[in-house]
Design a protein around this motif. Structure first.
Motif, PDB file in Angstrom:
ATOM      1  N   GLU A   1     -11.609  47.438 -38.529  1.00 46.07           N
ATOM      2  CA  GLU A   1     -12.551  48.074 -37.613  1.00 46.07           C
ATOM      3  C   GLU A   1     -12.050  49.400 -37.066  1.00 46.07           C
ATOM      4  O   GLU A   1     -12.813  50.376 -36.966  1.00 46.07           O
ATOM      5  CB  GLU A   1     -12.867  47.118 -36.460  1.00 46.07           C
ATOM      6  CG  GLU A   1     -13.990  47.598 -35.567  1.00 46.07           C
ATOM      7  CD  GLU A   1     -14.429  46.535 -34.581  1.00 46.07           C
ATOM      8  OE1 GLU A   1     -14.893  46.910 -33.487  1.00 46.07           O
ATOM      9  OE2 GLU A   1     -14.333  45.334 -34.898  1.00 46.07           O
TER      10      GLU A   1
ATOM     11  N   THR B   1     -13.862  53.038 -37.635  1.00 45.81           N
ATOM     12  CA  THR B   1     -14.239  53.887 -36.495  1.00 45.81           C
ATOM     13  C   THR B   1     -13.692  55.302 -36.670  1.00 45.81           C
ATOM     14  O   THR B   1     -14.395  56.288 -36.448  1.00 45.81           O
ATOM     15  CB  THR B   1     -13.710  53.293 -35.180  1.00 45.81           C
ATOM     16  OG1 THR B   1     -14.226  51.967 -35.025  1.00 45.81           O
ATOM     17  CG2 THR B   1     -14.127  54.135 -33.986  1.00 45.81           C
TER      18      THR B   1
ATOM     19  N   LYS C   1     -19.194  44.148 -37.530  1.00 47.82           N
ATOM     20  CA  LYS C   1     -18.025  45.026 -37.389  1.00 47.82           C
ATOM     21  C   LYS C   1     -18.422  46.486 -37.557  1.00 47.82           C
ATOM     22  O   LYS C   1     -17.973  47.360 -36.801  1.00 47.82           O
ATOM     23  CB  LYS C   1     -16.964  44.641 -38.419  1.00 47.82           C
ATOM     24  CG  LYS C   1     -15.741  45.551 -38.421  1.00 47.82           C
ATOM     25  CD  LYS C   1     -14.694  45.089 -39.433  1.00 47.82           C
ATOM     26  CE  LYS C   1     -15.202  45.128 -40.854  1.00 47.82           C
ATOM     27  NZ  LYS C   1     -14.131  44.790 -41.843  1.00 47.82           N
TER      28      LYS C   1
ATOM     29  N   ARG D   1     -21.365  47.828 -37.021  1.00 46.55           N
ATOM     30  CA  ARG D   1     -22.133  48.247 -35.846  1.00 46.55           C
ATOM     31  C   ARG D   1     -21.195  48.643 -34.705  1.00 46.55           C
ATOM     32  O   ARG D   1     -21.398  49.682 -34.045  1.00 46.55           O
ATOM     33  CB  ARG D   1     -23.048  47.112 -35.375  1.00 46.55           C
ATOM     34  CG  ARG D   1     -24.283  46.873 -36.217  1.00 46.55           C
ATOM     35  CD  ARG D   1     -25.148  45.828 -35.518  1.00 46.55           C
ATOM     36  NE  ARG D   1     -26.253  45.364 -36.309  1.00 46.55           N
ATOM     37  CZ  ARG D   1     -27.443  45.945 -36.388  1.00 46.55           C
ATOM     38  NH1 ARG D   1     -27.654  47.062 -35.712  1.00 46.55           N
ATOM     39  NH2 ARG D   1     -28.411  45.424 -37.130  1.00 46.55           N
ATOM     40  N   ARG D   2     -20.175  47.837 -34.479  1.00 40.68           N
ATOM     41  CA  ARG D   2     -19.238  48.151 -33.393  1.00 40.68           C
ATOM     42  C   ARG D   2     -18.513  49.472 -33.659  1.00 40.68           C
ATOM     43  O   ARG D   2     -18.305  50.281 -32.753  1.00 40.68           O
ATOM     44  CB  ARG D   2     -18.220  47.014 -33.229  1.00 40.68           C
ATOM     45  CG  ARG D   2     -18.815  45.710 -32.719  1.00 40.68           C
ATOM     46  CD  ARG D   2     -17.727  44.722 -32.290  1.00 40.68           C
ATOM     47  NE  ARG D   2     -16.816  44.383 -33.367  1.00 40.68           N
ATOM     48  CZ  ARG D   2     -16.990  43.350 -34.208  1.00 40.68           C
ATOM     49  NH1 ARG D   2     -18.060  42.570 -34.085  1.00 40.68           N
ATOM     50  NH2 ARG D   2     -16.111  43.087 -35.154  1.00 40.68           N
TER      51      ARG D   2
ATOM     52  N   GLU E   1     -20.899  52.355 -33.029  1.00 37.11           N
ATOM     53  CA  GLU E   1     -21.077  52.536 -31.590  1.00 37.11           C
ATOM     54  C   GLU E   1     -19.869  53.212 -30.971  1.00 37.11           C
ATOM     55  O   GLU E   1     -20.004  54.135 -30.149  1.00 37.11           O
ATOM     56  CB  GLU E   1     -21.337  51.184 -30.923  1.00 37.11           C
ATOM     57  CG  GLU E   1     -22.718  50.601 -31.246  1.00 37.11           C
ATOM     58  CD  GLU E   1     -22.882  49.175 -30.757  1.00 37.11           C
ATOM     59  OE1 GLU E   1     -21.873  48.593 -30.281  1.00 37.11           O
ATOM     60  OE2 GLU E   1     -24.002  48.643 -30.866  1.00 37.11           O
ATOM     61  N   ALA E   2     -18.674  52.787 -31.366  1.00 36.66           N
ATOM     62  CA  ALA E   2     -17.450  53.379 -30.828  1.00 36.66           C
ATOM     63  C   ALA E   2     -17.333  54.852 -31.214  1.00 36.66           C
ATOM     64  O   ALA E   2     -16.784  55.669 -30.454  1.00 36.66           O
ATOM     65  CB  ALA E   2     -16.231  52.615 -31.332  1.00 36.66           C
TER      66      ALA E   2
END
Length: 239
Positions: free
Chosen positions: A163, A167, A187, A189-190, A193-194
């Motif tokens: 992840e 990112t 994962k 999506r997170r 978003e980050a």
């Protein structure tokens, strides 16, 4: 050797987007070998339905494992290595006297399974690779928006990455393609978003094929197929 192994790139899924060269190789094939998951027809075989002669001898190369074991597990690599070794032996034997065509989705040299046979066949058989339109190209065209402008940097990443790595890759690029989604969607999506880019992401399922689905990722609920693609379009320099 009087035969050879021909890997025919099929393009993104729509048979009409296959090259004439691949189509000709398949239409005249006497042997056709294709990858598939056990118990399935296989995407490549589905695409070439009606093109391969009914007289062709078919060889279904069934993966011993797909997502049942994580790719970091040594057993995963052992099983797949053995699988590719065995099929390289089979194809090399056929190619001693006859030509065998291996249809592969997208472009064979872009994350394609055939690459693992290609390296094993070097010096053992004559091998020809016919390039194809990539799946990602079919998907970003389906959105109706150019993927890159001017000096935009395009990054291609796998949703299987850790992840924090996802990112970083998302944050540091202008345009983005993420492949191998499936169970990795939460994962991803997170990570989006980050990186502050979740609202600009698109999801494309079955690009160029029947059942194509193109949506803003923020509007997508539930699970998505492993071979879906997530895209972020670049917004770079233009006249």
């Amino acid at each position: 050797m009087t035969g050879k192994v021909i890997c025919a790139g099929l393009g993104p899924g729509d048979p009409d987007l296959m090259s004439v060269k691949s189509w000709r190789a398949l239409q005249s094939a006497k042997h056709v070998a294709y990858f598939r998951k056990a118990g399935r027809t296989g995407q490549a075989r589905t695409i070439v339905e009606g093109i391969v002669p009914s007289t062709a001898i078919e060889h279904a190369m069934e993966y011993p494992v797909t997502t049942e074991i994580h790719f970091s597990d040594p057993e995963y690599n052992r099983l797949l290595s053995q699988f590719y070794d065995q099929w390289a032996d089979t194809l090399a034997e056929i190619a001693q006297t006859e030509t065998v065509v291996v249809p592969c989705e997208g472009d064979p040299f872009l994350y394609g399974s055939f690459m693992h046979l290609y390296t094993r066949l070097q010096g053992r058989a004559q091998v020809e690779v016919i390039p194809g339109i990539t799946g990602m190209s079919g998907c970003w065209t389906a959105t109706g928006h150019p993927i890159t402008w001017g000096d935009d940097v395009l990054t291609v990443a796998m949703a299987t990455l850790p992840e924090d790595e996802l990112t970083r890759r998302i944050r540091d690029t202008d345009a983005l393609v993420v492949m191998k989604i499936g169970r990795n969607l939460p994962k991803l999506r997170r990570a989006l978003e980050a990186a502050g880019k979740i609202d600009t992401a698109w999801l494309v399922e079955r690009g160029t094929m029947a059942g194509e689905r193109v949506e803003r990722l923020s509007d997508v609920t539930g699970e998505v197929p492993y071979f879906s693609i997530v895209l972020i379009h670049g917004q770079g320099r233009r006249p």
